[in-house]
Design a protein around this motif. Sequence first.
Motif, PDB file in Angstrom:
ATOM      1  N   ALA A 132       0.821  -1.212   0.000  1.00 15.01           N
ATOM      2  CA  ALA A 132       0.000   0.000   0.000  1.00 15.01           C
ATOM      3  C   ALA A 132       0.853   1.259   0.000  1.00 15.01           C
ATOM      4  CB  ALA A 132      -0.939  -0.003   1.200  1.00 15.01           C
ATOM      5  N   GLY A 133       1.978   1.237   0.739  1.00 17.69           N
ATOM      6  CA  GLY A 133       2.860   2.394   0.776  1.00 17.69           C
ATOM      7  C   GLY A 133       2.149   3.654   1.220  1.00 17.69           C
ATOM      8  N   ARG A 134       2.549   4.782   0.637  1.00 17.21           N
ATOM      9  CA  ARG A 134       1.931   6.051   1.003  1.00 17.21           C
ATOM     10  C   ARG A 134       0.527   6.202   0.426  1.00 17.21           C
ATOM     11  NH1 ARG A 134       6.379  10.783   0.003  1.00 17.21           N
ATOM     12  NH2 ARG A 134       8.177   9.823   1.067  1.00 17.21           N
ATOM     13  N   LEU A 135       0.301   5.545  -0.697  1.00 12.93           N
ATOM     14  CA  LEU A 135      -0.963   5.760  -1.394  1.00 12.93           C
ATOM     15  C   LEU A 135      -2.154   5.305  -0.567  1.00 12.93           C
ATOM     16  CD1 LEU A 135      -2.188   6.799  -4.023  1.00 12.93           C
ATOM     17  CD2 LEU A 135      -1.945   4.499  -4.971  1.00 12.93           C
ATOM     18  N   TYR A 136      -2.079   4.110   0.003  1.00 13.75           N
ATOM     19  CA  TYR A 136      -3.201   3.563   0.763  1.00 13.75           C
ATOM     20  C   TYR A 136      -2.833   3.237   2.214  1.00 13.75           C
ATOM     21  CZ  TYR A 136      -5.142   2.872  -3.915  1.00 13.75           C
ATOM     22  OH  TYR A 136      -5.604   3.056  -5.193  1.00 13.75           O
ATOM     23  N   GLY A 137      -1.568   3.484   2.595  1.00 17.40           N
ATOM     24  CA  GLY A 137      -1.138   3.125   3.953  1.00 17.40           C
ATOM     25  C   GLY A 137      -1.947   3.816   5.030  1.00 17.40           C
ATOM     26  N   GLY A 138      -2.253   5.100   4.823  1.00 17.95           N
ATOM     27  CA  GLY A 138      -3.035   5.831   5.822  1.00 17.95           C
ATOM     28  C   GLY A 138      -4.421   5.259   6.001  1.00 17.95           C
ATOM     29  N   LEU A 139      -4.994   4.723   4.942  1.00 14.33           N
ATOM     30  CA  LEU A 139      -6.323   4.123   5.033  1.00 14.33           C
ATOM     31  C   LEU A 139      -6.308   2.888   5.917  1.00 14.33           C
ATOM     32  CD1 LEU A 139      -9.287   3.890   4.021  1.00 14.33           C
ATOM     33  CD2 LEU A 139      -8.399   2.638   2.057  1.00 14.33           C
ATOM     34  N   LEU A 140      -5.217   2.102   5.859  1.00 16.53           N
ATOM     35  CA  LEU A 140      -5.139   0.869   6.635  1.00 16.53           C
ATOM     36  C   LEU A 140      -4.757   1.116   8.089  1.00 16.53           C
ATOM     37  CD1 LEU A 140      -3.356  -1.474   4.050  1.00 16.53           C
ATOM     38  CD2 LEU A 140      -5.784  -0.969   4.335  1.00 16.53           C
ATOM     39  N   ASP A 141      -4.279   2.323   8.400  1.00 15.45           N
ATOM     40  CA  ASP A 141      -3.882   2.626   9.777  1.00 15.45           C
ATOM     41  C   ASP A 141      -5.069   2.970  10.665  1.00 15.45           C
ATOM     42  OD1 ASP A 141      -1.244   2.191   9.204  1.00 15.45           O
ATOM     43  OD2 ASP A 141      -0.817   4.289   8.720  1.00 15.45           O
ATOM     44  N   ALA A 142      -6.196   3.324  10.085  1.00 15.40           N
ATOM     45  CA  ALA A 142      -7.386   3.698  10.857  1.00 15.40           C
ATOM     46  C   ALA A 142      -8.497   2.692  10.581  1.00 15.40           C
ATOM     47  CB  ALA A 142      -7.835   5.105  10.459  1.00 15.40           C
ATOM     48  N   PRO A 143      -9.495   2.616  11.463  1.00 21.17           N
ATOM     49  CA  PRO A 143     -10.631   1.724  11.169  1.00 21.17           C
ATOM     50  C   PRO A 143     -11.266   2.098   9.828  1.00 21.17           C
ATOM     51  CG  PRO A 143     -10.725   2.478  13.441  1.00 21.17           C
ATOM     52  CD  PRO A 143      -9.646   3.277  12.773  1.00 21.17           C
ATOM     53  N   PHE A 144     -11.542   1.108   9.032  1.00 20.60           N
ATOM     54  CA  PHE A 144     -12.169   1.353   7.738  1.00 20.60           C
ATOM     55  C   PHE A 144     -13.367   0.423   7.576  1.00 20.60           C
ATOM     56  CE2 PHE A 144      -8.756  -1.744   6.974  1.00 20.60           C
ATOM     57  CZ  PHE A 144      -9.445  -2.775   6.339  1.00 20.60           C
ATOM     58  N   ARG A 145     -14.161   0.725   6.568  1.00 23.18           N
ATOM     59  CA  ARG A 145     -15.319  -0.109   6.230  1.00 23.18           C
ATOM     60  C   ARG A 145     -15.156  -0.605   4.798  1.00 23.18           C
ATOM     61  NH1 ARG A 145     -20.482   0.746   9.151  1.00 23.18           N
ATOM     62  NH2 ARG A 145     -20.109   2.108  10.936  1.00 23.18           N
ATOM     63  N   VAL A 146     -15.744  -1.754   4.549  1.00 19.44           N
ATOM     64  CA  VAL A 146     -15.753  -2.317   3.200  1.00 19.44           C
ATOM     65  C   VAL A 146     -17.124  -2.043   2.579  1.00 19.44           C
ATOM     66  CG1 VAL A 146     -15.537  -4.381   1.770  1.00 19.44           C
ATOM     67  CG2 VAL A 146     -14.090  -4.103   3.811  1.00 19.44           C
ATOM     68  N   VAL A 147     -17.129  -1.488   1.382  1.00 19.65           N
ATOM     69  CA  VAL A 147     -18.350  -1.216   0.629  1.00 19.65           C
ATOM     70  C   VAL A 147     -18.382  -2.150  -0.571  1.00 19.65           C
ATOM     71  CG1 VAL A 147     -19.617   0.492  -0.731  1.00 19.65           C
ATOM     72  CG2 VAL A 147     -18.373   1.200   1.329  1.00 19.65           C
ATOM     73  N   VAL A 148     -19.490  -2.836  -0.752  1.00 20.10           N
ATOM     74  CA  VAL A 148     -19.702  -3.633  -1.959  1.00 20.10           C
ATOM     75  C   VAL A 148     -20.979  -3.114  -2.620  1.00 20.10           C
ATOM     76  CG1 VAL A 148     -20.069  -5.913  -2.952  1.00 20.10           C
ATOM     77  CG2 VAL A 148     -18.569  -5.656  -0.966  1.00 20.10           C
ATOM     78  N   ALA A 149     -20.868  -2.677  -3.867  1.00 15.34           N
ATOM     79  CA  ALA A 149     -22.013  -2.069  -4.568  1.00 15.34           C
ATOM     80  C   ALA A 149     -22.257  -2.797  -5.876  1.00 15.34           C
ATOM     81  CB  ALA A 149     -21.742  -0.587  -4.823  1.00 15.34           C
ATOM     82  N   GLU A 150     -23.530  -2.884  -6.239  1.00 16.56           N
ATOM     83  CA  GLU A 150     -23.949  -3.476  -7.510  1.00 16.56           C
ATOM     84  C   GLU A 150     -25.007  -2.596  -8.147  1.00 16.56           C
ATOM     85  OE1 GLU A 150     -25.498  -7.371  -7.085  1.00 16.56           O
ATOM     86  OE2 GLU A 150     -23.562  -8.362  -7.185  1.00 16.56           O
ATOM     87  N   LEU A 199     -18.524  -3.037  -7.515  1.00 18.33           N
ATOM     88  CA  LEU A 199     -17.513  -2.075  -7.094  1.00 18.33           C
ATOM     89  C   LEU A 199     -17.213  -2.349  -5.630  1.00 18.33           C
ATOM     90  CD1 LEU A 199     -15.825   0.516  -7.692  1.00 18.33           C
ATOM     91  CD2 LEU A 199     -17.762   1.819  -6.773  1.00 18.33           C
ATOM     92  N   ILE A 200     -15.947  -2.596  -5.315  1.00 13.56           N
ATOM     93  CA  ILE A 200     -15.513  -2.834  -3.933  1.00 13.56           C
ATOM     94  C   ILE A 200     -14.676  -1.639  -3.506  1.00 13.56           C
ATOM     95  CG2 ILE A 200     -14.293  -4.382  -2.366  1.00 13.56           C
ATOM     96  CD1 ILE A 200     -14.687  -6.599  -4.460  1.00 13.56           C
ATOM     97  N   VAL A 201     -15.012  -1.055  -2.374  1.00 11.59           N
ATOM     98  CA  VAL A 201     -14.342   0.164  -1.922  1.00 11.59           C
ATOM     99  C   VAL A 201     -14.000   0.036  -0.444  1.00 11.59           C
ATOM    100  CG1 VAL A 201     -14.430   2.685  -1.879  1.00 11.59           C
ATOM    101  CG2 VAL A 201     -15.821   1.431  -3.523  1.00 11.59           C
ATOM    102  N   LEU A 202     -12.812   0.482  -0.088  1.00 12.47           N
ATOM    103  CA  LEU A 202     -12.425   0.612   1.316  1.00 12.47           C
ATOM    104  C   LEU A 202     -12.428   2.103   1.642  1.00 12.47           C
ATOM    105  CD1 LEU A 202     -11.569  -2.331   0.886  1.00 12.47           C
ATOM    106  CD2 LEU A 202      -9.494  -1.861   2.202  1.00 12.47           C
ATOM    107  N   VAL A 203     -13.215   2.484   2.660  1.00 10.34           N
ATOM    108  CA  VAL A 203     -13.333   3.889   3.041  1.00 10.34           C
ATOM    109  C   VAL A 203     -13.080   4.036   4.536  1.00 10.34           C
ATOM    110  CG1 VAL A 203     -14.966   4.439   1.208  1.00 10.34           C
ATOM    111  CG2 VAL A 203     -15.826   3.676   3.417  1.00 10.34           C
ATOM    112  N   THR A 204     -12.562   5.176   4.922  1.00  9.37           N
ATOM    113  CA  THR A 204     -12.320   5.455   6.339  1.00  9.37           C
ATOM    114  C   THR A 204     -13.640   5.501   7.096  1.00  9.37           C
ATOM    115  OG1 THR A 204     -10.345   6.728   5.772  1.00  9.37           O
ATOM    116  CG2 THR A 204     -11.297   7.085   7.962  1.00  9.37           C
TER     117      THR A 204
END
Length: 545
Positions: free
Chosen positions: A295-313, A358-363
């Motif tokens: 993930a590095g800098r691009l997504y690392g911050g997202l994984l450091d905090a609680p996140f939710r998984v979104v699945v949309a159709e 569409l699968i999305v990880l959001v803070t």
Amino acid sequence: MPHTLASLVNHTALKLTVLAGEERLEAPVRWAHASELIDPVPYMEGGELLLITALKLDAEDAEATRRYVRRIAEAGVVGLGFAVGVNYEGVPQALVDAAREQGLPLLGVPRRTPFIAISKAVSAAVAADQYRAVTAGFEAQRELTRAALSAEGPAELLSRLAAHLDGWAALYDASGAVVAAAPDWAARRAARLTDDVGRLRERPAPASSVVSDTDGDDRVELQSLGTGRRARGVLAVGTAAPLGTAERYAVHSAVALLTLTTERSRALQDAEQRLGDAVLKMLLAGEPDHARAVAGRLYGGLLDAPFRVVVAEPVAGEEPSSGGAAGAGVLDALADAMDSAAARTGEAVLAVPDGGRLIVLVTDGGAAADACAAYAAEAEARAGAQPRARGRAARAEAGNGAWVAVGLSAPTGPIAAANAYRQAEQALSVARRRGRALVEHEDVAAGSVLPLLADDAVRAFADGLLRALREHDATGRGDLVASLRAWLARHGQWDAAAADLGVHRHTLRYRMRRVEEILGRSLDDADVRMELWLALKATSAPQGE
């Protein structure tokens, strides 16, 4: 400045005289054209100075002259030049009277001034005006480029553009939200155009439109930004009058520069997409450490905090649509809404298309999650769905227009990402079943199981299980279904159930034996009692619950 009749009159070499229409000499002249046709209107475009010698026109016939002048005036001719001393020694009074009646400027052209001299003067003025416009456009382009490269970026560009147009300018992101405006008061004006912006964004880029029915006194033009199928943003400019050539150059330059700043390169987009896909696969495979490393800098911050998984159709009609332009469009719009909201707050969002999903990880609690909820609520409102479960009825009433169903997991971390994905899928399944645009996993866990029975397969099973009892009751030989319902509701307590029915407990015992005989199943079996109770609930629940 455009060339006018007044500037021609003041041209010392032409020596023109004004015979009528003095009050309209400031009219701009687009061209000078000589014609001796009795009806030159089919060859006019408007804005011309028409030059005549009255070779075919009887300029002394008051009625004929009146018709001629009226027709050319209605066609947009801004002035009439009459050659003196060619076919008439002077200017006929009938022509002067007709010009005054129409308010059309009438210029006397002396014999020593050829028509071609007037045409050359107009042509030179038009060329000079075009040169000034092009020069001003190039200067505006350089100024806007400097603004785009400044620290303020698009905001400074809009400020310079508004000043150049003597109007206002606003920038909308891919979701249709206003992200910058100049001057500051223009943000309120721009916010009233969101519906028009939304309609423009539905068209393939590049696209433009003029907003004719506005709440203000200005003229508004909308220009889409982007080079792909979907617009990455929209530029709006408001002016008191239609744009001139120089202003048009400036707007086109602003569109090009804003497109460069808002449209990332396809290579970068593809690389980010592949990286996000790899991070998601690692999380779902139970490899959070590897996911963090990638993930590095691009997504690392997202994984450091609680996140939710979104699945949309996407959903169209009664069934989810796994493809098609309409289905892809609603998922693109949802992704744009979340991306734009996250960009405004500096959040990271990991969005991965997965076939028709569409699968999305959001803070958790972030702007992207709020944007997802808002988009789903708007989609549900458009589909005509109610806040509570309505099953297939909601989708049927929504018509054939695609909308979206979203499942949202509970807050989680990288270690439990796979479980959160399953939660989001379960919530999505419930959303589709209930005709809801968004269902959170917490709502599923806290709700009742009974709405889950509103399914055609469950109803078919329930009808089949109870059919023999209903057929028995239809003959008038007893009320076995109601008796079974009361007995199960009282957990097999004979006296209480008999009292509810108003019968003797021995009568109830006889009826339950008949139920066992007809069904060929024992009520002592807990599984049988459970199936019968669920069948009764499924067949008694309102359709679409």
